[in-house]
Design an enzyme around this catalytic site. Structure first.
Site, PDB file in Angstrom:
ATOM      1  N   ASP A 221      72.745  24.864 -58.321  1.00 39.26           N
ATOM      2  CA  ASP A 221      71.336  25.211 -58.283  1.00 39.26           C
ATOM      3  C   ASP A 221      71.026  25.930 -56.966  1.00 39.26           C
ATOM      4  OD1 ASP A 221      70.265  24.507 -60.660  1.00 39.26           O
ATOM      5  OD2 ASP A 221      69.344  22.641 -59.990  1.00 39.26           O
ATOM      6  N   LYS A 243      67.581  29.258 -59.626  1.00 40.43           N
ATOM      7  CA  LYS A 243      66.308  29.824 -60.065  1.00 40.43           C
ATOM      8  C   LYS A 243      65.361  29.889 -58.873  1.00 40.43           C
ATOM      9  CE  LYS A 243      66.892  27.304 -64.415  1.00 40.43           C
ATOM     10  NZ  LYS A 243      66.345  26.225 -65.266  1.00 40.43           N
ATOM     11  N   MET A 350      57.186  22.011 -54.915  1.00 42.18           N
ATOM     12  CA  MET A 350      56.990  23.406 -55.328  1.00 42.18           C
ATOM     13  C   MET A 350      55.491  23.705 -55.417  1.00 42.18           C
ATOM     14  SD  MET A 350      59.989  23.264 -58.237  1.00 42.18           S
ATOM     15  CE  MET A 350      59.359  21.726 -58.924  1.00 42.18           C
TER      16      MET A 350
END
Length: 425
Positions: A221, A243, A350
């Site tokens: 990741d 991502k 986030m």
């Protein structure tokens, strides 16, 4: 039986599952021997007038049989292996004589030179068993065992597989398969969903290091700790599927298919994630995909940034008199229903791009606009920085400071514990 430590020994491992094994004596040594045999699946009988709490507990659970009486000739009938550890020389001698007559392999705790077998110091690292016998010096054997096991765990010694992985009984930490799992094809590999922690290589778990050291493929990741790859072999295949906000070069469905395909080819696959696989890591979806294809899956928890990054900034998620609980949410979407009390910490992973909107929404739902708030950048990375404010000001302050992702927002009175807190700005 006349023997000595200079006699040559024939090293081997025994499969005792389902076979009758007898332990005479249930003190500390007898207890260790009995429980080790239980873990190996043996049909264990313990003969002793008095037994330890561990032995009596195992007997109550049906894991072994306890004969609450002194040893008697005939107790070894039908046994494949026995241990005697009574501390009474006459009894140990009698057990030894009966074992010799019955051709039963016997370990003696009182004098290893009179044993027909002895138990080495052993450790299990994944599917590798390390055993050390050190000339009758148990402490020396244990020290050597621990050094080798540690080297295997941290990757100093690599143990690449040269035969296809064989299906084994899953560990207690392995994920449970679905109710109707697909049988694993012959030679299938395995997938480990590994939490890499908040970015500091020192916070990687021992189990994570073990799995990385023997991995054939590592699927990374974006927030996975790259330093953890130091534990991997030089020839490991590394696949980056990271991502970023709004950019998903490899869709989740393709990641799932990749894990399954490599495991079905016989590879040992580590899916290395930042934080914990089950804290906004989509680990559950990957587990379901693997389990549906009959691929063995293990889930290795990691230290989640939702707690660790706050701690690094000097902010606890709970603190007596300040917070009695906390909620962890993703800041990308609507907040849903969360407690608005000042003694409840809110952690937002986030969602930096909508920080002002989120703060305004919290105020509109009843949070005091003067509630302390902080944005923690880059966790344990080189850009680590804490930006402080209140719900009313944090969006503007963070924008003026040029705060960048990755970042975590924390809201609540615990922010006042941050070293730089000087009151509402």
């Amino acid at each position: 039986m006349d023997s000595s430590t200079t006699d040559p020994a024939y090293p081997l491992m025994l499969r005792v599952a389902g076979r009758r094994c007898v332990v005479v004596g249930a003190g500390p040594v007898g207890t260790r021997r009995a429980l080790a045999l239980v873990r190996a699946g043996a049909d264990v009988t313990v003969v002793a007038p008095v037994a330890s709490a561990d032995v009596t507990g195992a007997a109550a659970r049906g894991e072994l049989r306890w004969e609450q009486r002194p040893y008697a000739t005939g107790d070894l009938d039908g046994a494949w292996l026995a241990h005697t550890a009574t501390g009474v020389p006459a009894i140990d001698e009698a057990v030894a004589a009966d074992a010799e007559d019955a051709r039963v392999w016997l370990g003696r705790a009182d004098d290893r030179t009179l044993s027909s077998l002895w138990v080495p110091a052993a450790a299990r690292v994944d599917d590798v068993t390390v055993t050390v016998s050190a000339g009758g010096d148990p402490r020396r054997a244990m020290e050597l065992r621990d050094k080798v096991a540690h080297a295997l765990r941290d990757g100093t010694i690599s143990a690449p597989r040269h035969r296809a992985a064989r299906s084994t009984t899953p560990s207690p930490l392995s994920a449970a398969p679905p109710a109707t799992p697909v049988p694993a094809p012959p030679g299938v590999g395995e997938v480990a969903l590994v939490g890499g922690g908040p970015g500091d290589a020192g916070l990687l778990t021992l189990r994570a290091a073990e799995l990385l050291a023997r991995a054939d493929v590592v699927v990374l990741d974006r927030l996975a700790p790259r330093a953890a790859l130091e534990h991997a072999r030089d020839d490991v295949e590394v696949i980056d599927v990271g991502k970023t906000a709004g950019t998903h070069p490899v869709p989740q469905e393709d990641i799932n298919a990749l894990l399954v395909a490599r495991a079905l080819d016989g590879a040992r696959v580590v899916r290395l994630k930042g934080g914990d696989p089950y804290v906004f890591g989509r680990g559950g979806e990957e587990l379901d995909a693997c389990a549906a294809a009959g691929v063995p899956v293990e889930v290795v928890p990691g230290v989640t940034s939702a707690i660790a990054v706050l701690a690094a900034a000097g902010i606890p998620v709970t603190h007596r008199g300040l917070s009695r609980g906390f909620t962890v949410l993703t800041g990308h979407d609507d907040l849903g229903t969360v407690p608005d009390a000042p003694d409840h910490t809110l952690v937002l992973l986030m969602g930096l791009g909508r920080l002002r909107t989120t703060a305004a929404e919290l105020v509109a739902r009843g949070r005091d606009p003067h509630t302390p708030a902080a944005v923690l950048e880059d966790g344990y990375g080189p850009r680590a920085r804490t930006t402080l404010g209140t719900l009313a000001t944090i969006g503007e302050i963070a924008n003026a400071a040029g705060v960048r992702a990755p970042a975590i927002t924390v809201v609540g009175d615990v922010v006042t514990r941050a070293p730089g807190w000087a009151g509402p700005a």
